[in-house]
Design an enzyme around this catalytic site. Sequence first.
Site, mmCIF file in Angstrom:
data_model
loop_
_atom_site.group_PDB
_atom_site.id
_atom_site.type_symbol
_atom_site.label_atom_id
_atom_site.label_comp_id
_atom_site.label_asym_id
_atom_site.label_seq_id
_atom_site.Cartn_x
_atom_site.Cartn_y
_atom_site.Cartn_z
ATOM 1 N N TRP A 240 -8.579 -7.799 1.835
ATOM 2 C CA TRP A 240 -8.068 -8.562 0.699
ATOM 3 C C TRP A 240 -7.373 -7.780 -0.139
ATOM 4 C CZ3 TRP A 240 -12.199 -12.726 -1.285
ATOM 5 C CH2 TRP A 240 -12.547 -13.362 -0.204
ATOM 6 N N TYR B 202 -4.455 -10.635 15.713
ATOM 7 C CA TYR B 202 -4.004 -9.669 14.728
ATOM 8 C C TYR B 202 -5.289 -8.401 14.522
ATOM 9 C CZ TYR B 202 -4.102 -7.207 10.068
ATOM 10 O OH TYR B 202 -4.366 -6.358 9.115
ATOM 11 N N LEU C 191 0.850 -1.165 -0.097
ATOM 12 C CA LEU C 191 0.004 0.124 -0.023
ATOM 13 C C LEU C 191 0.890 1.091 -0.104
ATOM 14 C CD1 LEU C 191 -2.659 1.522 -0.013
ATOM 15 C CD2 LEU C 191 -2.652 1.136 2.519
#
Length: 295
Positions: A149, A124, A12
């Site tokens: 995803w 997590y 990202l």
Amino acid sequence: MKIVITGAGGQLGYDLKRVLSPMHEVISWEKAELDVRQEQEVMEKLLSVRPDVVVHAAAYTHVDRAESEKESAYQVNALGALHLAQACEIVGAKLVYVSTDYVFDGTKRSPYKETDVPNPLNSYGQSKLLGEKFVAMTCMKHFIVRTSWLYGQKGTNFVTKVLEKARENLTLSIVDDQFGSPTYCLDLAIFIRELIETDRYGLYHASNQGVCSRYEFALHILQAAGMAHISLQPVPTHAFPPAPAARPMYTAFAHKAMQSNGFEPMRDWRSALDFFLQVDYYDTAVRAKKVIDTW
């Protein structure tokens, strides 16, 4: 604007730099350049550059390993977010905290809205949810962006894993009872750029439009990549050995906050995947081949 990106070495982070750099002054910090676990280091660095915006993309993302490394997951995902939120509040910066669909337990069986109550199944997800809470309580000018995803040019993800396995085997087994909303990193980065240019603070669900199973996702990956000859076998999750971390079975997103705040929805997941495989991923593969051929 002057924008700091944490976790700039991730998939990202790579697309955030691509999207933000042409329009803004971008300061990119990878893990080695900023340890978000260190409160004093975070405060000193933010005070030294005084950004207008911080996009916090750094995270501990090893879902299974987090079960045995809980302290590390919480230090990065929760305390790291707190440290940045504290510094952003002091310098008056906007803060984008990138979170996850794993804050939900997956029992709803219809797309999750921002108003749905989180109930993470694993460490997590718990650590990311605590990070959300710290950001919301500490930094007035915050955006919490949950996504799901993720895939993109950099790093390892479901798309690259499927393609890698398809090159090694003629038959793949993919679970058909886990459902979600795939998200192309480039599209998410574009949405974050649009978001930070406003003061419409709050919680957002951000993914490409639509819902699919892991099996449907993999099937479209192979078809779009010209690998339709690979045999894909749908199997239930329980056919595989249990993983250390429990996974939610359904985490598709509704995008109510994007709609109510006047943002354009991201394109549907199939269109995004087609673009990635035919343009972004293809260009990367071609460049890599040219390098190999040169050698």
